[in-house]
Motif scaffolding. Structure first.
Motif, PDB file in Angstrom:
ATOM      1  N   LEU A  89      46.445  57.348  79.363  1.00 58.70           N
ATOM      2  CA  LEU A  89      47.864  56.672  78.545  1.00 58.70           C
ATOM      3  C   LEU A  89      49.093  57.131  79.128  1.00 58.70           C
ATOM      4  CD1 LEU A  89      46.499  56.686  74.936  1.00 58.70           C
ATOM      5  CD2 LEU A  89      45.635  54.909  76.746  1.00 58.70           C
ATOM      6  N   TYR A  90      49.830  56.279  79.619  1.00 57.10           N
ATOM      7  CA  TYR A  90      51.208  56.579  80.005  1.00 57.10           C
ATOM      8  C   TYR A  90      52.306  56.151  79.038  1.00 57.10           C
ATOM      9  CZ  TYR A  90      55.259  56.596  83.039  1.00 57.10           C
ATOM     10  OH  TYR A  90      56.431  56.948  83.714  1.00 57.10           O
ATOM     11  N   LEU A  91      53.177  57.128  78.592  1.00 55.49           N
ATOM     12  CA  LEU A  91      54.076  56.633  77.789  1.00 55.49           C
ATOM     13  C   LEU A  91      55.340  56.208  78.683  1.00 55.49           C
ATOM     14  CD1 LEU A  91      53.261  57.479  75.002  1.00 55.49           C
ATOM     15  CD2 LEU A  91      52.507  59.288  76.336  1.00 55.49           C
ATOM     16  N   SER A  92      55.622  54.909  78.492  1.00 55.45           N
ATOM     17  CA  SER A  92      56.517  54.250  79.201  1.00 55.45           C
ATOM     18  C   SER A  92      57.443  52.992  78.255  1.00 55.45           C
ATOM     19  CB  SER A  92      56.048  53.625  80.364  1.00 55.45           C
ATOM     20  OG  SER A  92      56.573  52.584  80.901  1.00 55.45           O
ATOM     21  N   PRO A  93      58.643  53.078  78.419  1.00 56.29           N
ATOM     22  CA  PRO A  93      59.337  51.866  77.782  1.00 56.29           C
ATOM     23  C   PRO A  93      58.982  50.547  78.191  1.00 56.29           C
ATOM     24  CG  PRO A  93      60.896  53.261  79.217  1.00 56.29           C
ATOM     25  CD  PRO A  93      59.492  53.926  79.350  1.00 56.29           C
ATOM     26  N   ALA A  94      58.434  50.494  79.234  1.00 53.62           N
ATOM     27  CA  ALA A  94      57.775  49.394  79.845  1.00 53.62           C
ATOM     28  C   ALA A  94      56.374  48.875  79.496  1.00 53.62           C
ATOM     29  CB  ALA A  94      57.874  49.249  81.439  1.00 53.62           C
ATOM     30  N   ARG A 121      58.878  62.573  83.524  1.00 51.41           N
ATOM     31  CA  ARG A 121      60.271  63.040  83.494  1.00 51.41           C
ATOM     32  C   ARG A 121      61.053  62.557  84.655  1.00 51.41           C
ATOM     33  NH1 ARG A 121      63.148  65.978  79.463  1.00 51.41           N
ATOM     34  NH2 ARG A 121      61.497  66.008  77.753  1.00 51.41           N
ATOM     35  N   TYR A 122      62.391  63.063  85.055  1.00 52.66           N
ATOM     36  CA  TYR A 122      63.445  62.571  85.860  1.00 52.66           C
ATOM     37  C   TYR A 122      63.242  60.782  85.880  1.00 52.66           C
ATOM     38  CZ  TYR A 122      61.687  67.141  87.448  1.00 52.66           C
ATOM     39  OH  TYR A 122      61.680  68.450  87.379  1.00 52.66           O
ATOM     40  N   GLU A 123      63.450  60.088  86.985  1.00 50.17           N
ATOM     41  CA  GLU A 123      63.434  58.782  87.211  1.00 50.17           C
ATOM     42  C   GLU A 123      62.316  58.183  86.950  1.00 50.17           C
ATOM     43  OE1 GLU A 123      66.599  57.380  86.948  1.00 50.17           O
ATOM     44  OE2 GLU A 123      67.108  59.700  86.997  1.00 50.17           O
ATOM     45  N   ALA A 139      54.387  51.952  74.959  1.00 55.41           N
ATOM     46  CA  ALA A 139      56.068  52.186  74.396  1.00 55.41           C
ATOM     47  C   ALA A 139      55.798  52.448  73.096  1.00 55.41           C
ATOM     48  CB  ALA A 139      56.728  50.743  74.771  1.00 55.41           C
ATOM     49  N   MET A 140      56.808  53.475  72.885  1.00 52.30           N
ATOM     50  CA  MET A 140      57.032  53.542  71.049  1.00 52.30           C
ATOM     51  C   MET A 140      58.080  52.531  70.658  1.00 52.30           C
ATOM     52  SD  MET A 140      55.133  55.901  70.387  1.00 52.30           S
ATOM     53  CE  MET A 140      54.087  55.593  71.683  1.00 52.30           C
ATOM     54  N   GLY A 141      58.983  52.002  71.649  1.00 56.21           N
ATOM     55  CA  GLY A 141      59.887  51.272  71.328  1.00 56.21           C
ATOM     56  C   GLY A 141      60.628  50.650  72.512  1.00 56.21           C
ATOM     57  N   ASP A 142      61.676  49.933  72.242  1.00 56.40           N
ATOM     58  CA  ASP A 142      62.547  49.250  73.595  1.00 56.40           C
ATOM     59  C   ASP A 142      63.753  50.126  73.558  1.00 56.40           C
ATOM     60  OD1 ASP A 142      63.577  47.460  75.310  1.00 56.40           O
ATOM     61  OD2 ASP A 142      64.044  46.108  74.236  1.00 56.40           O
ATOM     62  N   PHE A 143      63.430  51.354  74.111  1.00 51.30           N
ATOM     63  CA  PHE A 143      64.340  52.389  74.399  1.00 51.30           C
ATOM     64  C   PHE A 143      63.934  53.566  75.448  1.00 51.30           C
ATOM     65  CE2 PHE A 143      62.267  55.581  71.891  1.00 51.30           C
ATOM     66  CZ  PHE A 143      61.629  54.884  70.880  1.00 51.30           C
ATOM     67  N   VAL A 144      64.879  53.970  76.046  1.00 52.05           N
ATOM     68  CA  VAL A 144      64.408  54.895  77.197  1.00 52.05           C
ATOM     69  C   VAL A 144      65.188  56.360  76.584  1.00 52.05           C
ATOM     70  CG1 VAL A 144      64.945  55.789  79.389  1.00 52.05           C
ATOM     71  CG2 VAL A 144      64.724  53.317  78.906  1.00 52.05           C
ATOM     72  N   VAL A 145      63.967  57.385  76.621  1.00 47.35           N
ATOM     73  CA  VAL A 145      64.369  58.748  76.314  1.00 47.35           C
ATOM     74  C   VAL A 145      64.271  59.638  77.544  1.00 47.35           C
ATOM     75  CG1 VAL A 145      64.092  58.702  73.955  1.00 47.35           C
ATOM     76  CG2 VAL A 145      62.239  59.176  75.405  1.00 47.35           C
ATOM     77  N   SER A 146      64.621  60.812  77.710  1.00 49.86           N
ATOM     78  CA  SER A 146      64.679  61.618  78.892  1.00 49.86           C
ATOM     79  C   SER A 146      63.376  62.202  79.237  1.00 49.86           C
ATOM     80  CB  SER A 146      65.788  62.645  78.652  1.00 49.86           C
ATOM     81  OG  SER A 146      65.375  63.659  77.596  1.00 49.86           O
TER      82      SER A 146
HETATM   83  C1  9WO Z   1      62.067  54.395  82.459  1.00 55.68           C
HETATM   84  C2  9WO Z   1      62.325  53.157  82.544  1.00 55.68           C
HETATM   85  C3  9WO Z   1      63.507  52.480  82.358  1.00 55.68           C
HETATM   86  C4  9WO Z   1      63.782  51.056  82.273  1.00 55.68           C
HETATM   87  C5  9WO Z   1      62.599  50.372  82.445  1.00 55.68           C
HETATM   88  C6  9WO Z   1      61.521  50.677  82.590  1.00 55.68           C
HETATM   89  C7  9WO Z   1      61.317  52.113  82.882  1.00 55.68           C
HETATM   90  N1  9WO Z   1      60.203  53.175  82.715  1.00 55.68           N
HETATM   91  C8  9WO Z   1      60.635  54.435  82.537  1.00 55.68           C
HETATM   92  C9  9WO Z   1      59.846  55.491  82.797  1.00 55.68           C
HETATM   93  O1  9WO Z   1      58.369  55.427  82.917  1.00 55.68           O
HETATM   94  N2  9WO Z   1      60.415  56.825  82.866  1.00 55.68           N
HETATM   95  C10 9WO Z   1      59.470  57.719  82.940  1.00 55.68           C
HETATM   96  C11 9WO Z   1      59.120  58.200  81.457  1.00 55.68           C
HETATM   97  C12 9WO Z   1      60.329  59.100  83.482  1.00 55.68           C
HETATM   98  C13 9WO Z   1      61.468  59.141  82.528  1.00 55.68           C
HETATM   99  C14 9WO Z   1      61.053  59.613  81.058  1.00 55.68           C
HETATM  100  N3  9WO Z   1      60.193  58.722  80.760  1.00 55.68           N
HETATM  101  C15 9WO Z   1      60.413  57.964  79.464  1.00 55.68           C
HETATM  102  C16 9WO Z   1      59.332  57.293  78.647  1.00 55.68           C
HETATM  103  N4  9WO Z   1      61.622  57.601  78.866  1.00 55.68           N
HETATM  104  N5  9WO Z   1      61.222  57.104  78.086  1.00 55.68           N
HETATM  105  C17 9WO Z   1      59.934  56.611  77.506  1.00 55.68           C
HETATM  106  C18 9WO Z   1      59.514  56.114  76.600  1.00 55.68           C
HETATM  107  C19 9WO Z   1      57.997  55.955  76.567  1.00 55.68           C
HETATM  108  C20 9WO Z   1      57.841  55.474  75.379  1.00 55.68           C
HETATM  109  N6  9WO Z   1      58.372  54.757  74.526  1.00 55.68           N
HETATM  110  C21 9WO Z   1      59.575  54.874  74.538  1.00 55.68           C
HETATM  111  C22 9WO Z   1      60.134  55.530  75.667  1.00 55.68           C
END
Ligand code: 9WO
Length: 242
Positions: A89-94, A121-123, A139-146
């Motif tokens: 499972l990949y944690l991703s905002p998408a 991590r990173y981009e 996705a945990m929600g429609d937001f980006v963390v680091s």
């Molecule tokens: C970032 C991103 C931004 C806009 C649209 C799609 C996107 N995908 C990612 C992404 O997969 N980023 C990677 C995982 C690397 C940077 C940190 N990542 C991450 C996972 N940021 N936020 C999440 C996340 C995961 C699950 N739920 C919420 C946020």
């Protein structure tokens, strides 16, 4: 159930899960944790895990190779512990937004099921690694963390708190026999998968007998139900008829 996390910050996961419900469940053996740092799978002297994006642009992208090696090692460790099925499972905002129904499905998996959580991590991560290795994006929600670590911790917490609180299994230490009462053979067998299954079965059986309210709080996996049924066939009848 076993959960492995592939992350550049394994201590973040290892420390946080030790609190509260997830920590007690870990101590009780209701789930197992494995942590894998992709940096440990890089041979060069700089231990490079990222590189510049093709096509240009800001930031860095995680290399596929160290992640593939970490994932393979995590799955091998799961198999070696008796896990028959694993999902990555990949944690991703998408990803697909997580809802309770999906958490309950993930939590209902048996003791022989495992998950590998991939925290980026990173981009981001090279898309080819995601295409070839990931079964599901969440996705945990429609937001980006680091990074994916905090979302991974939320997922672990949501899954593990759904697993039933069971009473402890019986414990034994030396000697092997006291006044004719022997330590159960399975505990002397060195067969770790069989020992874990026996302990889970004892916990299920004791909980059924002494705290049935705990088992009503939520459904058991198929494997847990079979273990309990066998326990009741072997113990329930004989002790009651005595
Ligand atoms: C970032 C991103 C931004 C806009 C649209 C799609 C996107 N995908 C990612 C992404 O997969 N980023 C990677 C995982 C690397 C940077 C940190 N990542 C991450 C996972 N940021 N936020 C999440 C996340 C995961 C699950 N739920 C919420 C946020």
């Amino acid at each position: 159930m076993r959960i492995d996390v592939v992350t550049l910050f394994p201590e973040m996961i290892g420390q946080a899960v030790r609190y509260g419900v997830t920590g007690r469940a870990l101590e009780r053996g209701l789930w197992r944790l494995g942590l894998w740092n992709p940096r440990d799978f890089v041979v060069d002297s700089y231990r490079t895990i990222d590189d510049r994006p093709y096509g240009g642009g800001p930031g860095m992208v995680m290399l596929a190779e160290p992640l593939a090696k970490a994932l393979a090692t995590a799955r091998a460790a799961q198999r070696a512990e008796g896990c028959k099925a694993t999902r990555t499972l990949y944690l991703s905002p998408a990803g697909t937004p997580l809802v309770h129904r999906r958490v309950a499905q993930l939590a209902a998996a048996g003791d022989d099921t495992a998950y590998v959580l991939l925290a980026g991590r990173y981009e981001g991560i090279d898309e080819r690694l995601l295409d070839s290795e990931v079964d599901e994006e969440i996705a945990m929600g429609d937001f980006v963390v680091s990074g994916g670590e905090l979302p991974a911790l939320m997922l672990i917490d949501a899954i593990v708190r759904q697993r039933p609180g069971l009473l402890d299994c019986p414990h034994y230490t030396r000697p092997e026999e006291i006044d004719g009462a022997r330590v159960p053979d399975v505990l002397l067998s060195g067969h770790h998968a069989a020992i874990r299954t026996w302990r889970l079965q004892q916990s299920l059986g004791r909980t059924w007998e002494r705290r049935p309210d705990l088992l009503r709080e939520r459904a058991l996996s198929n494997e847990e139900m079979e273990l309990l049924a066998t326990y009741l066939r072997e113990h329930g009848e004989t002790e009651e008829s005595r």
